[in-house]
Motif scaffolding. Sequence first.
Motif, mmCIF file in Angstrom:
data_model
loop_
_atom_site.group_PDB
_atom_site.id
_atom_site.type_symbol
_atom_site.label_atom_id
_atom_site.label_comp_id
_atom_site.label_asym_id
_atom_site.label_seq_id
_atom_site.Cartn_x
_atom_site.Cartn_y
_atom_site.Cartn_z
ATOM 1 N N GLN A 181 3.855 13.482 4.874
ATOM 2 C CA GLN A 181 3.910 14.931 4.984
ATOM 3 C C GLN A 181 4.838 15.351 6.122
ATOM 4 O O GLN A 181 5.619 16.297 5.980
ATOM 5 N N VAL A 182 4.754 14.654 7.254
ATOM 6 C CA VAL A 182 5.612 14.980 8.391
ATOM 7 C C VAL A 182 7.078 14.737 8.047
ATOM 8 O O VAL A 182 7.966 15.529 8.385
ATOM 9 N N THR A 183 7.353 13.633 7.341
ATOM 10 C CA THR A 183 8.740 13.239 7.064
ATOM 11 C C THR A 183 9.358 14.031 5.927
ATOM 12 O O THR A 183 10.537 14.397 5.982
ATOM 13 N N THR A 184 8.573 14.298 4.879
ATOM 14 C CA THR A 184 9.143 14.908 3.664
ATOM 15 C C THR A 184 8.700 16.339 3.421
ATOM 16 O O THR A 184 9.335 17.052 2.641
ATOM 17 N N GLY A 185 7.584 16.746 4.014
ATOM 18 C CA GLY A 185 7.064 18.090 3.767
ATOM 19 C C GLY A 185 6.163 18.189 2.564
ATOM 20 O O GLY A 185 5.674 19.274 2.227
ATOM 21 N N VAL A 186 5.881 17.074 1.888
ATOM 22 C CA VAL A 186 4.995 17.073 0.721
ATOM 23 C C VAL A 186 3.565 16.819 1.184
ATOM 24 O O VAL A 186 3.283 15.803 1.811
ATOM 25 N N ARG A 187 2.647 17.729 0.871
ATOM 26 C CA ARG A 187 1.277 17.605 1.362
ATOM 27 C C ARG A 187 0.481 16.566 0.563
ATOM 28 O O ARG A 187 0.891 16.128 -0.513
ATOM 29 N N GLY A 188 -0.689 16.217 1.111
ATOM 30 C CA GLY A 188 -1.459 15.100 0.581
ATOM 31 C C GLY A 188 -1.830 15.201 -0.880
ATOM 32 O O GLY A 188 -1.662 14.257 -1.649
ATOM 33 N N LEU A 189 -2.364 16.359 -1.319
ATOM 34 C CA LEU A 189 -2.760 16.513 -2.718
ATOM 35 C C LEU A 189 -1.574 16.351 -3.641
ATOM 36 O O LEU A 189 -1.646 15.688 -4.677
ATOM 37 N N ASP A 190 -0.443 16.944 -3.264
ATOM 38 C CA ASP A 190 0.752 16.827 -4.095
ATOM 39 C C ASP A 190 1.261 15.387 -4.146
ATOM 40 O O ASP A 190 1.810 14.953 -5.161
ATOM 41 N N GLN A 191 1.075 14.629 -3.060
ATOM 42 C CA GLN A 191 1.491 13.228 -3.050
ATOM 43 C C GLN A 191 0.753 12.442 -4.131
ATOM 44 O O GLN A 191 1.349 11.626 -4.849
ATOM 45 N N ILE A 192 -0.551 12.677 -4.261
ATOM 46 C CA ILE A 192 -1.355 11.973 -5.270
ATOM 47 C C ILE A 192 -0.845 12.287 -6.673
ATOM 48 O O ILE A 192 -0.687 11.395 -7.520
ATOM 49 N N ILE A 193 -0.576 13.553 -6.936
ATOM 50 C CA ILE A 193 -0.089 13.964 -8.250
ATOM 51 C C ILE A 193 1.278 13.346 -8.534
ATOM 52 O O ILE A 193 1.535 12.820 -9.623
ATOM 53 N N LEU A 194 2.167 13.387 -7.542
ATOM 54 C CA LEU A 194 3.525 12.866 -7.738
ATOM 55 C C LEU A 194 3.528 11.367 -7.985
ATOM 56 O O LEU A 194 4.285 10.868 -8.833
ATOM 57 N N VAL A 195 2.692 10.621 -7.253
ATOM 58 C CA VAL A 195 2.615 9.172 -7.478
ATOM 59 C C VAL A 195 2.121 8.878 -8.895
ATOM 60 O O VAL A 195 2.627 7.976 -9.569
ATOM 61 N N SER A 196 1.136 9.659 -9.349
ATOM 62 C CA SER A 196 0.653 9.489 -10.720
ATOM 63 C C SER A 196 1.764 9.747 -11.730
ATOM 64 O O SER A 196 1.917 9.003 -12.716
ATOM 65 N N GLU A 197 2.584 10.776 -11.494
ATOM 66 C CA GLU A 197 3.698 11.075 -12.397
ATOM 67 C C GLU A 197 4.749 9.958 -12.353
ATOM 68 O O GLU A 197 5.344 9.616 -13.381
ATOM 69 N N LEU A 198 4.963 9.381 -11.185
ATOM 70 C CA LEU A 198 5.944 8.301 -11.064
ATOM 71 C C LEU A 198 5.472 7.030 -11.757
ATOM 72 O O LEU A 198 6.280 6.230 -12.233
ATOM 73 N N LEU A 199 4.167 6.827 -11.816
ATOM 74 C CA LEU A 199 3.629 5.712 -12.607
ATOM 75 C C LEU A 199 3.857 5.960 -14.090
ATOM 76 O O LEU A 199 4.222 5.058 -14.845
ATOM 77 N N ASP A 200 3.648 7.208 -14.516
ATOM 78 C CA ASP A 200 3.814 7.546 -15.925
ATOM 79 C C ASP A 200 5.260 7.362 -16.393
ATOM 80 O O ASP A 200 5.499 6.908 -17.509
ATOM 81 N N ASP A 221 0.840 -1.188 0.000
ATOM 82 C CA ASP A 221 0.000 0.000 0.000
ATOM 83 C C ASP A 221 0.879 1.243 0.000
ATOM 84 O O ASP A 221 2.044 1.207 0.407
ATOM 85 N N LEU A 222 0.300 2.351 -0.449
ATOM 86 C CA LEU A 222 0.993 3.621 -0.302
ATOM 87 C C LEU A 222 1.188 3.933 1.182
ATOM 88 O O LEU A 222 0.346 3.569 2.007
ATOM 89 N N PRO A 223 2.266 4.605 1.546
ATOM 90 C CA PRO A 223 2.448 4.987 2.941
ATOM 91 C C PRO A 223 1.346 5.945 3.392
ATOM 92 O O PRO A 223 0.661 6.560 2.569
ATOM 93 N N ASP A 224 1.192 6.084 4.693
ATOM 94 C CA ASP A 224 0.216 6.996 5.256
ATOM 95 C C ASP A 224 0.547 8.435 4.853
ATOM 96 O O ASP A 224 1.686 8.887 4.963
ATOM 97 N N GLU A 225 -0.467 9.157 4.366
ATOM 98 C CA GLU A 225 -0.245 10.515 3.868
ATOM 99 C C GLU A 225 0.302 11.439 4.949
ATOM 100 O O GLU A 225 1.189 12.258 4.691
ATOM 101 N N GLU A 226 -0.242 11.320 6.150
ATOM 102 C CA GLU A 226 0.212 12.189 7.229
ATOM 103 C C GLU A 226 1.689 11.951 7.533
ATOM 104 O O GLU A 226 2.457 12.896 7.733
ATOM 105 N N GLN A 227 2.093 10.687 7.561
ATOM 106 C CA GLN A 227 3.491 10.361 7.859
ATOM 107 C C GLN A 227 4.411 10.890 6.766
ATOM 108 O O GLN A 227 5.499 11.411 7.055
#
Length: 550
Positions: A332-351, A324-330
């Motif tokens: 964000q706390v660890t990397t500083g990337v917020r939840g919405l941006d995480q979704i976009i970035l994962v989609s780009e990494l799939l592409d 599974d994808l890691p927990d969004e809150e974790q």
Amino acid sequence: MTSLIYHNPSNLPGQFSPFDEAVLQVCRSGAIGIVSPYIGVDYLLRIIGASESWRLVSDVEAWLSSLSIRARPKAWQFIRENLDRIHHCSAIHAKAVIGTKEAMLGSANLTITGMLNRTEMGILIDDIDMVAELSAWFNSLWQQTLPPIADEASAFIQWLDEDARRSPMHRDKFSLSASGTRIRARLAEIPVQATQEAKVEAIHLEAVAQVLVIQDRRHYESLGGAVEAGIDEMAGDGFTLRQMVNRVHQSFPEATIRETYFAVLGHCANHVRSVFSENTRNRLILVDGLFLQSTKESVLPALEVFDTFLAYLVRHFDFVQTRDLPDEEQIQVTTGVRGLDQIILVSELLDCGFLELEDIAGRQPQYNLSESFEWSDRYTLFARAQHAWKIKKDREPLADKSKHWNSRDVNQSFGASRDSFHRAEGGSLSEFLRAESAKEAVAERARKEQRAIDRQLRHDGVDKILAHLLSTLLSGQRLSATKATIDDLAAALGVKSKWVQQVLRGEELDIPKIVVISNGAISINPALDWKDLSNFTLAQRFCKTALGLN
């Protein structure tokens, strides 16, 4: 025999859905043609799995628009992987599954909700002539339409995601291209005396198409030139998107805001929609809403947060086992990337092929690192992630571990020689590894179950908070956004303080924004619709009661 299918969920407690049974019956007859504007990927996978082959005609614009920001990536992933089987037909609203011997027509959308949770009616047809006529109609639709344009649909999804974050009081208009003719109707005219029709010369479609292709190419070449000229002129002092749009319109008035936006992103090193694209040029960096001229010294610091995010994913995922994808809150706390941006970035990494997706009906999508991904050109800028990748690749075999472990691995892992292992356990190495693999599988299931329990506890807690806030505010009581208020609410409702904070902030994708805070005072969000609470039983029940909808 042709049969009417009725579906009234209030009269079907615990029974099988007659709609679902009828659809599966059609699918099992062989190849199928599917027509539906609104579709659930999980349900679609269910029915196409029962058929020999399939084709789908849908209003892809309406389909993607109807989905939540979380469900949309999964649907687009499915569409992109099956472009040769899916055609876009603007404004199509029919719902049908047409087989070789039978066909199912009805009001129900091909979603779990449509099949199970709505009052619907349809007809199951087994008349050979009628089925043949429906097949001809479907084939005609198929021939008049084309698959959605991948780049255009990707841009459309990005626009939808951005629009979802804006106030619902204002929405721009964005439409996908459609090759089929939109159906329009008018009142019948009173017959008049026939007159001789003027002769119209035949249109040579091949010549028209060639002209359109040339015009499109010139359009985008002109747009690219206008954007580069704007960057040359303004990047030194920095510019906003609005300034670039105005600058481009001076020399190229045909350019749209959306086209200009994506043309600029192609030059921006650190935007979430371009950072992991291999074709991105590092000419600009984005700082506090301004596009600035980049330098050798500024690019790497601008990419640091994304490097940290990428390294985090490398450490989390494996090459073989999906997770599974890691927990969004974790994250964000660890990397500083917020939840919405995480979704976009994962989609780009799939592409770009960095991640691989395992999407099985009835399960949350899972991911793994792609063995074939190459760290070349642009991706070498993410040095921390590349280093983590190399370490994981060296330590983790890329295939079945039981086929690669040797005695040295066992000695290091279990602190015993192979001979002592045999004496102690009385079994073979392969048996031991199978047992360990089984233990790990059990442990992983336990972890997944615990994560599911944690998600449900949070969801129920948020539901309590939403209902309590609505009840309190609608009764005329005043609340202030203080730590004491948050702690008191958490203690009274038996929930975590951070859940209360998340509800008050209204920034989490899975929590509706029900309140606004002004000068420290909490009040109900004037743009709130009770339907926004559809996933929260207690809160929606209270809203319906307050609005007299029960």
